[in-house]
Design a protein around this motif. Structure first.
Motif, short mmCIF file in Angstrom:
data_model
loop_
_atom_site.label_atom_id
_atom_site.label_comp_id
_atom_site.label_asym_id
_atom_site.label_seq_id
_atom_site.Cartn_x
_atom_site.Cartn_y
_atom_site.Cartn_z
N ALA A 190 0.21 9.54 -20.27
CA ALA A 190 1.72 8.85 -20.98
C ALA A 190 1.31 7.54 -21.06
CB ALA A 190 2.63 8.54 -20.23
N MET A 191 -0.29 6.75 -19.94
CA MET A 191 -0.61 5.39 -20.38
C MET A 191 -1.55 5.65 -21.58
SD MET A 191 -1.13 2.92 -19.66
CE MET A 191 -0.84 2.50 -17.66
N ILE A 192 -2.25 7.02 -21.63
CA ILE A 192 -3.40 6.55 -22.48
C ILE A 192 -2.66 7.30 -23.89
CG2 ILE A 192 -5.32 9.06 -23.60
CD1 ILE A 192 -5.94 9.65 -20.79
N ASP A 193 -1.98 8.22 -24.57
CA ASP A 193 -1.00 7.92 -25.28
C ASP A 193 -0.87 6.53 -26.05
OD1 ASP A 193 -0.57 10.37 -25.55
OD2 ASP A 193 1.77 11.15 -25.01
N GLU A 194 -0.25 5.68 -25.61
CA GLU A 194 0.02 3.63 -25.26
C GLU A 194 -0.75 4.00 -25.80
OE1 GLU A 194 3.06 3.58 -25.23
OE2 GLU A 194 4.55 3.35 -23.71
N MET A 195 -2.04 3.72 -25.20
CA MET A 195 -3.46 3.27 -26.08
C MET A 195 -3.35 3.83 -27.66
SD MET A 195 -5.69 3.21 -22.07
CE MET A 195 -6.59 2.09 -22.48
N LEU A 196 -3.34 5.10 -27.20
CA LEU A 196 -3.87 5.47 -28.34
C LEU A 196 -2.38 5.28 -30.18
CD1 LEU A 196 -4.12 9.35 -27.77
CD2 LEU A 196 -5.71 7.86 -28.49
N PHE A 197 -1.80 4.58 -29.35
CA PHE A 197 -0.71 4.39 -30.48
C PHE A 197 -1.09 2.95 -31.45
CE2 PHE A 197 2.44 0.44 -30.60
CZ PHE A 197 3.16 1.04 -31.75
N TRP A 198 -1.87 2.25 -29.90
CA TRP A 198 -2.19 0.82 -30.78
C TRP A 198 -3.62 1.01 -31.35
CZ3 TRP A 198 0.99 -3.12 -31.00
CH2 TRP A 198 1.36 -3.77 -30.33
N VAL A 199 -4.06 1.52 -31.94
CA VAL A 199 -5.65 2.72 -32.26
C VAL A 199 -5.07 2.93 -33.20
CG1 VAL A 199 -7.07 4.07 -32.83
CG2 VAL A 199 -6.72 2.72 -30.19
N GLU A 200 -3.99 4.42 -33.31
CA GLU A 200 -3.66 4.97 -34.48
C GLU A 200 -3.07 4.39 -35.18
OE1 GLU A 200 -3.82 9.48 -32.49
OE2 GLU A 200 -2.39 8.34 -32.10
N GLU A 201 -1.89 4.06 -34.99
CA GLU A 201 -1.29 3.18 -35.71
C GLU A 201 -1.10 1.60 -36.47
OE1 GLU A 201 1.92 4.38 -36.89
OE2 GLU A 201 0.66 6.45 -35.83
N HIS A 202 -2.00 1.43 -35.38
CA HIS A 202 -2.22 -0.50 -35.60
C HIS A 202 -3.66 -1.26 -35.86
CE1 HIS A 202 2.06 -1.31 -36.02
NE2 HIS A 202 2.24 -0.39 -34.06
N ASP A 203 -4.43 -0.08 -35.23
CA ASP A 203 -6.04 -0.42 -36.43
C ASP A 203 -6.65 -1.43 -35.53
OD1 ASP A 203 -8.24 0.68 -37.30
OD2 ASP A 203 -7.72 -0.78 -38.67
N SER A 247 2.97 -8.96 -17.31
CA SER A 247 3.73 -8.65 -16.20
C SER A 247 4.64 -7.84 -17.34
CB SER A 247 4.11 -9.67 -15.60
OG SER A 247 5.89 -8.45 -14.99
N ILE A 248 4.63 -6.36 -17.86
CA ILE A 248 5.34 -6.13 -18.99
C ILE A 248 5.96 -4.81 -18.84
CG2 ILE A 248 3.83 -4.21 -21.23
CD1 ILE A 248 1.15 -5.92 -19.72
N SER A 249 6.56 -5.18 -20.03
CA SER A 249 7.83 -4.45 -20.18
C SER A 249 8.35 -3.23 -20.31
CB SER A 249 8.83 -5.14 -20.82
OG SER A 249 9.34 -5.60 -21.28
N ASP A 250 6.93 -3.20 -21.87
CA ASP A 250 6.84 -2.61 -23.04
C ASP A 250 5.54 -1.97 -23.32
OD1 ASP A 250 7.38 -0.77 -25.41
OD2 ASP A 250 9.09 -1.33 -25.54
N TYR A 251 4.86 -1.17 -23.27
CA TYR A 251 3.22 -1.12 -23.71
C TYR A 251 3.34 -1.02 -25.50
CZ TYR A 251 0.84 -0.65 -19.46
OH TYR A 251 0.79 -0.32 -17.51
N SER A 252 4.53 -0.70 -26.20
CA SER A 252 4.18 -0.20 -27.34
C SER A 252 5.09 -0.94 -28.02
CB SER A 252 4.26 1.36 -28.13
OG SER A 252 5.67 1.61 -27.49
N ALA A 253 5.08 -2.57 -27.75
CA ALA A 253 5.92 -3.92 -29.16
C ALA A 253 4.87 -5.14 -28.40
CB ALA A 253 7.72 -3.32 -27.89
N VAL A 254 5.27 -5.80 -29.16
CA VAL A 254 4.56 -7.07 -29.04
C VAL A 254 6.03 -8.57 -28.94
CG1 VAL A 254 3.62 -6.75 -30.83
CG2 VAL A 254 5.93 -8.01 -31.84
N ASN A 255 6.13 -9.36 -28.27
CA ASN A 255 6.67 -9.91 -28.18
C ASN A 255 7.48 -11.36 -28.49
OD1 ASN A 255 7.51 -12.17 -26.18
ND2 ASN A 255 6.16 -12.94 -24.56
N PRO A 256 8.58 -10.93 -28.55
CA PRO A 256 8.71 -11.70 -29.70
C PRO A 256 8.71 -13.26 -29.67
CG PRO A 256 10.04 -11.01 -28.28
CD PRO A 256 9.72 -10.25 -28.02
#
Length: 481
Positions: A212-225, A120-129
């Motif tokens: 938008a969903m694909i952009d969120e997936m690309l974020f993890w590949v491009e920015e966090h390898d 149950s995700i509230s933000d695809y481009s962040a980590v759970n604190p």
């Protein structure tokens, strides 16, 4: 004079180094990761995959606590780490143990212990604190890469949590009822809710949402390898979405894609490398309970051979997060057959899975919505996984990817009780032979030759006329000498 000149040169060099701007951590992470070759099919042929439940892996439930153990995973032959969802979790409509909603609990202190579903995700481009910060996550990925392992993220495309910003900003990105209300996921066959009331169903007819969903997936590949994705409920999302997503991601770098699906053939060829062996797993459970037989397994493997193409392959497992929390521990489901089934999962075509805690003989159901912790004492299973992992990593006869070793059923005189098959590639031959009953069995098998029994290191001779006797759930892994 020469000494003075040399000292001036060294001093000037040190000053120039001091004046150079330092690289940020992310740039260093990306440069260090370059030493790891991109994901490729050759690596996947001999890979073991590890499902990491960060919340329950340690008492701390943090990225850092897991990162400390990554190097140890090499002992188990792990080459791919699959991280269960580690994104922030929605608070609205949060589920709690027993099927209730968190709103049903009046005591605020009692409410705090319910952390909600990973899915149950509230933000695809962040980590759970809960787990730490993004720098901690980057360190996990970097450490995995330094140890020759790839990291894939659990991607939940079918739905979001009710706190996700998309619900406020883009209501049309969600499935709605006749009243215009956003709904939780619906079973297409029955038209009724699946009961996943803690999540809101996404509308894949909306092309803006897809982008938008694909952009969120690309974020993890491009920015966090990261190196790929495990697609949750892949069959509930249109296949053409996964195909487009995979195509866009692979423009950045090669990735490994795992689908939580075991039927639709078209999921594989343009989007995913591997699917789930759900049907085979459930059959293992049934054989262990005496409800199905070895003959049923042979029939199943014939079905796989006729259903899937040669370059399709499946993930084999005796447990995972769903099975452990909802269906029971390995011991509950498989009993005395547990070890034979585990060895079989490593010798079948495909890739074997280890779930957090399995390596430590975990015999409890992990809580799903609350904090729990896996055991950390090495018992019987850890050395077994070490030995099986080494065999999987090194013997071409267990290659299980797009260029898998051959698989052939071996006839026996007790086809309802004995599972026997042969794997071959590059001059290496391996047999798996097991008594899949709770009683001793005498049988003959169409196997000829002298072999080393891998698990014990003992020498064994087989011939078609020789009668063998196996005890309950006894198995042998035979390799050519």
């Amino acid at each position: 004079m020469k000494k003075v000149v040399l000292l001036l040169v060294v001093f000037s060099f040190l000053i120039s180094c001091k004046d150079e701007p330092k690289k940020d951590n992310l740039e260093e992470t990306k440069e260090d990761a370059l030493s790891l070759a991109p994901v490729d099919n050759e690596m996947l042929e001999s890979a073991v995959i590890y499902e990491a439940n960060i919340r329950q892996y340690s008492p701390e439930g943090t990225f850092d606590a897991f990162t400390k153990d990554i190097q140890q995973l090499k002992e188990l032959g792990v080459k791919v780490i699959w991280l269960m969802p580690m994104y922030p979790i929605s608070e609205k409509n949060r589920k709690v143990t027993g099927g209730r909603d968190v709103e049903d609990i009046e005591d605020p202190e009692e409410r705090k212990k319910y952390l909600g579903s990973y899915y149950s995700i509230s933000d695809y481009s962040a980590v759970n604190p809960e787990h730490g910060n993004m720098e901690d996550f980057d360190e996990l990925v970097q450490t995995a890469h330094e140890n020759g392992m790839y990291v894939i993220l659990d991607w939940v495309a079918n739905h979001t949590g009710w706190d996700h910003q998309w619900i406020t900003d883009h209501k049309d990105w969600y499935t709605q009822n006749e009243k215009g209300e956003i709904v939780d996921p619906i079973n297409d066959e029955t038209g009724e809710s699946w009961g996943w009331t803690d999540v809101a169903d996404l509308n894949f007819d909306n092309q803006e949402m897809r982008k938008a969903m694909i952009d969120e997936m690309l974020f993890w590949v491009e920015e966090h390898d990261i190196d790929g994705f495990r697609a949750d409920a892949a069959h509930s999302v249109p296949t053409d979405f996964w195909e487009t997503a995979a195509e866009e991601i692979r423009k950045v770098k090669p990735v490994f894609m795992l689908a939580e699906a075991d039927n639709p053939k078209d999921l594989f060829h343009n989007a995913f490398e591997m699917g789930y062996n759900w049907e085979g797993h459930h059959l293992m459970n049934s054989i262990a309970k005496g409800e199905k037989s070895a003959k049923d397994w042979d029939d199943y493997m014939k079905k796989v051979d006729s259903t899937f193409q040669d370059d399709d392959y499946l993930m084999n497992f005796v447990t995972n997060h769903d099975e452990n929390s909802w269906a029971g521990t390995v011991r509950e489901r498989m009993g005395d057959a547990s070890e034979a089934m585990l060895a079989m999962s490593y010798t079948l075509p495909g890739m074997p899975l280890i779930y957090s805690g399995q390596e430590y003989d975990m015999d409890k159901r992990l809580l799903f919505f609350e904090k729990d912790t896996i055991p950390k004492t090495k018992g019987k299973v850890y050395p077994l996984l070490e030995k099986l992992g080494e065999l999987k990593n090194t013997n071409p006869a267990l290659n299980g990817g797009k260029k898998a070793a051959s698989y052939a059923n071996v006839n026996t005189s007790a086809e309802d009780k004995i599972i026997a098959y042969k794997r071959e590639k590059n001059g290496e031959t391996l047999y798996y032979v097991a008594n899949m009953t709770s009683e001793p069995v005498s049988f003959k098998a169409e196997i000829e030759g002298d072999f080393t029994e891998y698990m014990s290191g003992s020498e064994m001779s087989f011939s078609k006329d020789k009668e063998m006797q196996f005890g309950p759930w006894e198995y042998k892994i035979l390799i050519n000498k």
